[in-house]
Motif scaffolding. Structure first.
Motif, PDB file in Angstrom:
ATOM      1  N   ILE A  81      53.098 -31.039  56.040  1.00  0.00           N
ATOM      2  CA  ILE A  81      53.647 -31.645  54.823  1.00  0.00           C
ATOM      3  C   ILE A  81      54.355 -32.940  55.184  1.00  0.00           C
ATOM      4  O   ILE A  81      55.143 -32.992  56.126  1.00  0.00           O
ATOM      5  N   GLU A  82      54.071 -33.970  54.419  1.00  0.00           N
ATOM      6  CA  GLU A  82      54.795 -35.222  54.612  1.00  0.00           C
ATOM      7  C   GLU A  82      56.009 -35.204  53.726  1.00  0.00           C
ATOM      8  O   GLU A  82      55.881 -35.055  52.520  1.00  0.00           O
ATOM      9  N   PHE A  83      57.177 -35.344  54.313  1.00  0.00           N
ATOM     10  CA  PHE A  83      58.349 -35.456  53.459  1.00  0.00           C
ATOM     11  C   PHE A  83      59.358 -36.380  54.112  1.00  0.00           C
ATOM     12  O   PHE A  83      59.372 -36.537  55.338  1.00  0.00           O
ATOM     13  N   ALA A 137      44.596 -24.094  47.003  1.00  0.00           N
ATOM     14  CA  ALA A 137      45.619 -23.209  47.575  1.00  0.00           C
ATOM     15  C   ALA A 137      46.945 -23.936  47.663  1.00  0.00           C
ATOM     16  O   ALA A 137      47.007 -25.109  48.003  1.00  0.00           O
ATOM     17  N   SER A 138      48.006 -23.208  47.340  1.00  0.00           N
ATOM     18  CA  SER A 138      49.335 -23.813  47.468  1.00  0.00           C
ATOM     19  C   SER A 138      49.759 -23.756  48.927  1.00  0.00           C
ATOM     20  O   SER A 138      49.152 -23.066  49.739  1.00  0.00           O
ATOM     21  N   HIS A 139      50.821 -24.443  49.250  1.00  0.00           N
ATOM     22  CA  HIS A 139      51.313 -24.420  50.628  1.00  0.00           C
ATOM     23  C   HIS A 139      51.643 -22.992  51.037  1.00  0.00           C
ATOM     24  O   HIS A 139      51.364 -22.561  52.149  1.00  0.00           O
ATOM     25  N   PHE A 195      49.952 -21.152  54.099  1.00  0.00           N
ATOM     26  CA  PHE A 195      50.777 -20.715  55.225  1.00  0.00           C
ATOM     27  C   PHE A 195      50.488 -19.264  55.579  1.00  0.00           C
ATOM     28  O   PHE A 195      50.185 -18.928  56.716  1.00  0.00           O
ATOM     29  N   TRP A 196      50.586 -18.384  54.581  1.00  0.00           N
ATOM     30  CA  TRP A 196      50.479 -16.966  54.870  1.00  0.00           C
ATOM     31  C   TRP A 196      49.061 -16.537  55.217  1.00  0.00           C
ATOM     32  O   TRP A 196      48.847 -15.696  56.076  1.00  0.00           O
ATOM     33  N   LYS A 197      48.086 -17.103  54.480  1.00  0.00           N
ATOM     34  CA  LYS A 197      46.732 -16.581  54.643  1.00  0.00           C
ATOM     35  C   LYS A 197      45.938 -17.301  55.716  1.00  0.00           C
ATOM     36  O   LYS A 197      44.975 -16.763  56.236  1.00  0.00           O
ATOM     37  N   PRO A 245      58.753 -28.845  50.537  1.00  0.00           N
ATOM     38  CA  PRO A 245      58.965 -28.855  51.987  1.00  0.00           C
ATOM     39  C   PRO A 245      60.285 -28.211  52.368  1.00  0.00           C
ATOM     40  O   PRO A 245      60.395 -27.565  53.410  1.00  0.00           O
ATOM     41  N   TRP A 246      61.295 -28.385  51.509  1.00  0.00           N
ATOM     42  CA  TRP A 246      62.599 -27.871  51.869  1.00  0.00           C
ATOM     43  C   TRP A 246      62.669 -26.355  51.782  1.00  0.00           C
ATOM     44  O   TRP A 246      63.502 -25.720  52.421  1.00  0.00           O
TER      45      TRP A 246
END
Lengths: 304, 327
Positions: free
Chosen positions: A125-127, A204-206, A210-212, B43-44
């Motif tokens: 993720i870019e943040f 798919a969401s983050h 992540f989980w799958k 992200p947080w």
């Protein structure tokens, strides 16, 4: 209808043997000097532990009057006993063993989850602030834990946590976080981006990714860190001593230290049995999971 | 006892369960938000717990400790640089610093040299022999420092002359005709400190060996072959071809062991508690805090350790950024 016609060559063309050298079957290039040196080194490395092991089975009087090697060379004329182990377990080591498990397992699992989530964000993720925060994490890898003890003790004291297991869990989770994030992120960066991209396209969401996807793919790195952390927490004395303390909840390192610093040399056999008890589990875990441990070590070091 | 085990299991499940629940909850909440907020906050949700932990357990306390080092022993009265001045003029602390410096130099160098030696020699064995050899050398890494101290204290043990020695070192000395010594009290040439360092080296050689062995195996065989064709013997090939190519790893190992050595506490604490001139910074910190209850001075000691670590930190961060730039 036009079908491609396969023209098979009538002559038998033997494939040209590749010009590269076939690697020779791995055999020993070691002459006797090398072998001898290695044997000496290995024996020198094993002797200390063997000494402890052998002594832990000897009755107290024998152990404090003759060297353990005499018993080893005369196995049938020496006395052997399990009494030391019985004594030391009854004396609190068994309790300490359970305490160690109660401290180590959550202190291993909790940081993994939290670090995996963070590593995912750092990798995929870019943040804003991502790079700055990660540099801080890298810097923290070097900082000695002692720098946090005094204020942490005060903090835990205010919540009445000193001397309890949660104190150790939280402390170890915090101390292990930089390394965990570092190792996991390094690994996640090597995962095939294509798979993640296609997951994103599929909507798919983050969270789901992540989980799958990521978590199952990261199992080797998770295992590596888990072993690290397990060994580290199990073998730790300082945090255990300060945050859990001697007493009811003392883990096995603290109990061992109590024995060591209390005995004036006369109870050697108890110390040896206790010492060995404290080592059995980590050594077993280590031998079984060696591969993951090594991979974790090299992950942070030899960058491919 | 069974109550304790059940309690422990419950604690494990609860600890893990709570963490999962919090994560799920926050994610669920954030997903309810309108698009832009969700993207900014997402992200947080992931990084939050980690950042929170790090701030709470490492950053905030570190800052507090630095502040505390300017206060008195109970942490209530501001005393400026007094703690530092006291440390600077205390000969015992000078010994501590010198010892720590000695540890920092001797242990990493020895671990790296020994690790290198074993890695090279073991590399020549057939795979199975190599695996077994390495496992044996590596095994001490699984042992706690307290456990290792227990083992080695036993080796350094002393019985009065005339009686049988039970400590291996004295047994060898006596067999060679010498007098048994109380090794850990001998300060000449820092022998006792050196003997304690042996314990840490014993624990760390496996690490050095594993990493260096990986690096050596990564050296392309052609480069060594080329050297051999040019007439180099084994030793020349080693120093001119292999070493330069594994140097990066050697440095990494050195730095990692160095960081560990700076924090060495368990070994000194459990064997001599810093007596007989063996004290090191981490042990001094512990004793000052928990035996003398001097918060200010202990904090100052830790700050000094922190300052010593800063060069290493800068080096690590620089290297990290260089490597990231190459990706």
């Amino acid at each position: 209808m036009s079908t491609p016609v396969q023209v098979t060559p009538t002559t038998n063309v033997t494939p040209v043997k590749a010009a590269k050298k076939k690697p020779p079957k791995e055999q020993s290039r070691a002459n006797w000097i090398v072998r001898l040196t290695l044997v000496i080194v290995v024996v020198a490395f094993l002797i200390p532990t063997i000494g402890l092991f052998v002594t832990s089975f000897r009755p107290r009087d024998d152990a404090s009057s003759t060297g353990w090697w005499t018993a080893l060379f005369n196995p049938f004329s020496s006395q052997w006993t399990m009494q030391n182990y019985a004594d030391v377990i009854g004396d609190g080591m068994g309790n300490a063993f359970v305490n160690s498990i109660a401290v180590t397992i959550p202190a291993t699992v909790i940081p993994i989850l939290i670090a995996a989530m963070a590593a995912y964000a750092f990798t995929f993720i870019e943040f804003p602030g991502r790079d700055v925060i990660f540099i801080v994490v890298v810097g923290l890898l070097v900082v000695p834990n002692q720098v946090a003890f005094v204020p942490l003790l005060q903090l835990f004291g205010r919540f009445d946590l000193v001397g309890t297991f949660p104190a150790a869990w939280i402390a170890h989770a915090g101390f292990g976080m930089p390394l965990a994030i570092f190792i996991l992120r390094a690994y996640m960066q090597t995962l095939p981006k294509a798979v993640i991209e296609s997951a994103k396209i599929d909507g798919a969401s983050h969270y789901q990714t992540f989980w799958k996807l990521i978590l199952p793919m990261s199992v080797p790195a998770l295992a590596s860190f888990a072993i690290f952390q397990f060994l580290w927490v199990w073998n730790d004395l300082l945090v255990a001593l300060i945050f859990v303390g001697p007493g009811e909840n003392a883990p096995i390192t603290v109990a061992l230290r109590n024995n060591l610093m209390g005995q004036a040399g006369a109870g050697q056999n108890l110390v040896t049995a206790g010492g060995f008890l404290s080592m059995i589990l980590p050594i077993a875990v280590f031998l079984v999971m060696q591969r993951y441990f090594v991979r974790g070590l090299t992950a942070g070091a030899v960058k491919g | 006892m069974t109550f304790k085990i059940i309690n422990a299991l419950l604690a494990i499940v609860a600890g893990i369960g709570v963490t999962l629940a919090i994560f799920w909850l926050f994610n669920w909440l954030v997903e309810r938000l309108p698009g832009r907020s969700e993207r900014v906050l997402k992200p947080w949700v992931f990084v939050g717990p980690a950042v929170l932990l790090i701030t709470m357990i490492l950053i905030y306390p570190a800052v507090r400790t630095i502040i505390l080092s300017f206060f008195d022993r109970s942490g209530t009265e501001f005393v400026g640089l007094e703690n530092y001045a006291n440390l600077a003029t205390d000969p015992a602390f000078h010994t501590t610093l010198i010892n720590t410096l000695l540890w920092i130099i001797v242990v990493p160098v020895s671990a790296v040299v020994l690790g290198l030696l074993v890695a090279i020699l073991a590399d020549r064995l057939a795979p199975r022999g190599e695996k077994i050899t390495k496992s044996m050398i590596f095994m001490p890494m699984a042992i706690s420092m307290v456990g290792a101290s227990t083992i080695w204290l036993f080796i350094y043990d002393w019985n009065p002359p005339g009686t049988d020695q039970i400590g291996l070192l004295n047994a060898i000395v006596v067999a060679l005709g010498g007098e048994p010594q109380v090794w850990l009290q001998i300060q000449t040439l820092k022998l006792n400190s050196l003997l304690l360092m042996v314990i840490l080296i014993w624990l760390q050689v496996g690490y050095a060996m594993v990493l260096i062995s990986s690096a050596i195996k990564g050296v392309p065989e052609e480069t060594v072959e080329a050297a051999r064709i040019d007439g180099a013997n084994e030793i020349q090939a080693f120093f001119r071809i292999i070493i330069p190519q594994i140097w990066g790893t050697v440095v990494t190992v050195f730095v990692t062991v160095l960081i560990g050595v700076m924090k060495v506490f368990d070994i000194v604490y459990v064997t001599t508690n810093g007596l007989y001139g063996t004290n090191v910074i981490a042990n001094d910190f512990f004793v000052t805090l928990f035996q003398f209850y001097d918060n200010g001075r202990a904090s100052a000691i830790v700050v000094i350790l922190l300052i010593a670590v800063i060069p290493v930190m800068i080096y690590q961060v620089r290297r990290f950024r260089a490597e990231e730039a190459m990706k």
